[in-house]
Motif scaffolding. Structure first.
Motif, short mmCIF file in Angstrom:
data_model
loop_
_atom_site.label_atom_id
_atom_site.label_comp_id
_atom_site.label_asym_id
_atom_site.label_seq_id
_atom_site.Cartn_x
_atom_site.Cartn_y
_atom_site.Cartn_z
N GLN A 106 0.82 -1.21 0.00
CA GLN A 106 0.00 0.00 0.00
C GLN A 106 0.85 1.25 0.00
O GLN A 106 0.56 2.23 -0.70
N ALA A 107 1.95 1.20 0.77
CA ALA A 107 2.84 2.36 0.79
C ALA A 107 3.47 2.59 -0.59
O ALA A 107 3.56 3.73 -1.08
N VAL A 108 3.91 1.47 -1.24
CA VAL A 108 4.52 1.61 -2.57
C VAL A 108 3.50 2.11 -3.58
O VAL A 108 3.81 2.96 -4.43
N VAL A 109 2.27 1.60 -3.50
CA VAL A 109 1.22 2.06 -4.42
C VAL A 109 0.96 3.55 -4.24
O VAL A 109 0.79 4.31 -5.20
N GLY A 110 0.92 3.97 -2.99
CA GLY A 110 0.73 5.40 -2.74
C GLY A 110 1.85 6.24 -3.33
O GLY A 110 1.61 7.29 -3.95
N GLU A 111 3.11 5.76 -3.17
CA GLU A 111 4.24 6.51 -3.74
C GLU A 111 4.16 6.53 -5.26
O GLU A 111 4.45 7.55 -5.90
N ILE A 112 3.76 5.37 -5.86
CA ILE A 112 3.66 5.33 -7.32
C ILE A 112 2.58 6.30 -7.81
O ILE A 112 2.74 6.98 -8.84
N ASN A 113 1.47 6.35 -7.10
CA ASN A 113 0.42 7.29 -7.49
C ASN A 113 0.91 8.73 -7.42
O ASN A 113 0.62 9.55 -8.29
N GLU A 114 1.66 9.01 -6.35
CA GLU A 114 2.21 10.36 -6.24
C GLU A 114 3.17 10.65 -7.39
O GLU A 114 3.17 11.74 -7.97
#
Length: 485
Positions: A106-114
């Motif tokens: 979830q943290a990586v997905v959030g960073e990718i979205n950013e």
């Protein structure tokens, strides 16, 4: 089965009872009948005693066995409990690891979205800056020649794409004017073609085919040019009809095959994955005598068959006769693969083409991107690459003129591209060692194709044009990533 000890005890009891009866008869003077009764009575008591003692002994043995079984069951229960405890601990660890992994994902997905948001913002900025640069360059007043060379690539849109004839001719040699070409009569053109063949004034130009989107050179197409007595360049469209009418296409195709094989051998010294496309006319395929010569030559070089692709027109495949079909089968049996060009519509039968040995189909980019084709053809152009891929056929988009076409073709899953955007046809050096001049600089980012020597003439385009072409491509990709608005 009766045990030996039981038999021995029974014999002993019988002997003891018989001895007791004999003693009473001999010593006490009891009659034989009475002594026999006494002996039987004694035997009965002995038998009863033995049975009772054995039953008590068996009970004690069963009790000990039950006790042992109880102890074993208790040990097994303890082991099962231990295994259950360990399994619960492992399950707890797995659950905790999964939860931790989920949190990390979830943290990586959030960073990718950013990062995606930042990339879109950056793409929009790049596109706006590129538009400002383009508008500023277009509005600038005309200057001397050096400034015109730099500004020319910015005005990318053209009313009509350049023809192969205009782009492929070397700059030092002046191409024949349209009026001069039209004024040349058919007998004069036929004589010029004959003289060019007799004096070996047949030139091979190579145009690269690149992978998309990496733009690495994967194949080269051999383009034939003839030079007349005045060193004027005759493009293929100018002399093919005349050569076919005069029966000269067989000799031309045989010479082109010979040159292409020589070029392929030299290219494969540096890169084993490179391939060469060689055009073959319908007249050569239909002429048994001429085809026999070409087949003998191809048979002698069948080791190069995986990298040597024979190219035919779509009309040739649609009008195959018994002779042409037999000749194609002979080439296919020797391992040669075929390509189809001059595609005028998208009505193709992939299964039939694959059975005949076709492995490539070259379709003009304008035809693929034409929205009217979805209604006139049996399949939508965006699905054509997947349909051909199921039968082992690769789709090549040719005549690509602009970066916007490349971006749109990527949505169609097109794997290979060819056109003046990447490189125009380049002439070979006099010794025919290479023909890749100027292709890698304009068509690849880290291409693994053969590097061009500096002595190859550049027909068009100067080094100053290349950065602007890349900038325009980056702007198009940026606009694509930023989306509408």
């Amino acid at each position: 089965m009766i045990r030996i000890s039981t038999i021995f005890i029974a014999i002993c009891m019988v002997l003891v009872a018989a001895s007791l009866g004999l003693v009473l008869h001999a010593v006490a003077g009891i009659s034989g009948t009475e002594s026999a009764i006494v002996a039987l009575t004694a035997l009965t008591f002995l038998i009863l005693y033995n049975a009772v003692s054995m039953r008590l002994r068996d009970r004690s043995d069963v009790g000990s066995q039950i006790a042992d079984l109880s102890r074993g069951t208790a040990d097994l229960a303890r082991q099962v409990a231990e295994f259950g405890r360990r399994l619960a601990a492992v399950e707890g660890r797995v659950v905790s690891a999964n939860s931790a992994s989920g949190d990390r994902i979830q943290a990586v997905v959030g960073e990718i979205n950013e990062l995606g948001v930042l990339v879109k913002q950056l793409a929009g900025s790049v596109a706006s800056h590129e538009d400002l640069i383009a508008s500023g360059a277009a509005a600038a007043p005309p200057e001397p020649a050096p400034a015109a060379i730099v500004a020319a690539p910015v005005a990318e849109p053209r009313t009509s794409p350049p023809s192969y004839t205009d782009v492929a001719r070397p700059a030092p040699v002046a191409a024949p004017a349209p009026a001069e070409a039209a004024a040349r009569s058919q007998p004069q053109l036929l004589a010029a073609v004959k003289n060019a063949i007799e004096e070996n004034r047949l030139d091979i130009y190579l145009q690269p085919m690149v992978t998309l989107p990496q733009r690495k050179v994967r194949f080269y197409e051999a383009v034939t040019r003839l030079r007349d007595d005045n060193d004027q360049i005759l493009a293929a469209d100018d002399f093919i009809a005349t050569a076919e009418a005069g029966g000269l296409m067989g000799r031309i195709d045989h010479m082109v095959m010979l040159r292409c094989v020589q070029v392929l051998r030299r290219l494969m010294v540096r890169n084993k994955d490179v391939g060469v496309f060689c055009n073959v006319s319908a007249a050569t395929l239909a002429n048994p005598t001429t085809f026999a010569q070409c087949l003998d030559f191809l048979e002698a070089n069948r080791a190069l068959a995986p990298s040597f692709v024979l190219e035919f027109k779509q009309a040739t495949f649609r009008n195959l006769g018994p002779t042409e079909t037999e000749h194609l089968a002979a080439l296919s049996q020797r391992g040669y693969r075929f390509s189809i060009d001059h595609v005028s519509d998208l009505r193709v039968e992939p299964r039939e083409l694959a059975d005949r040995g076709v492995r490539f189909i070259k379709v003009p980019a304008a035809l693929l991107l034409d929205p009217r084709q979805s209604s006139t053809s049996d399949i939508h152009p965006s699905d054509l690459s997947d349909l051909l891929g199921r039968f082992g056929i690769d789709l090549i988009a040719e005549k690509i003129e602009g970066e916007r076409a490349v971006v749109d073709l990527l949505d169609f899953d097109v794997r290979f591209g060819q056109g003046f955007l990447f490189a125009p046809p380049r002439p070979l050096r006099p010794e025919g060692a290479s023909a890749t001049g100027g292709t890698t600089s304009n068509s690849t980012n880290g291409s693994n194709g053969p590097s061009p020597p500096a002595s190859i003439p550049a027909p068009v385009a100067s080094p100053a044009i290349e950065p602007s072409t890349r900038a325009t491509g980056n702007a198009a990709l940026a606009r694509r990533a930023a989306g509408p608005g």
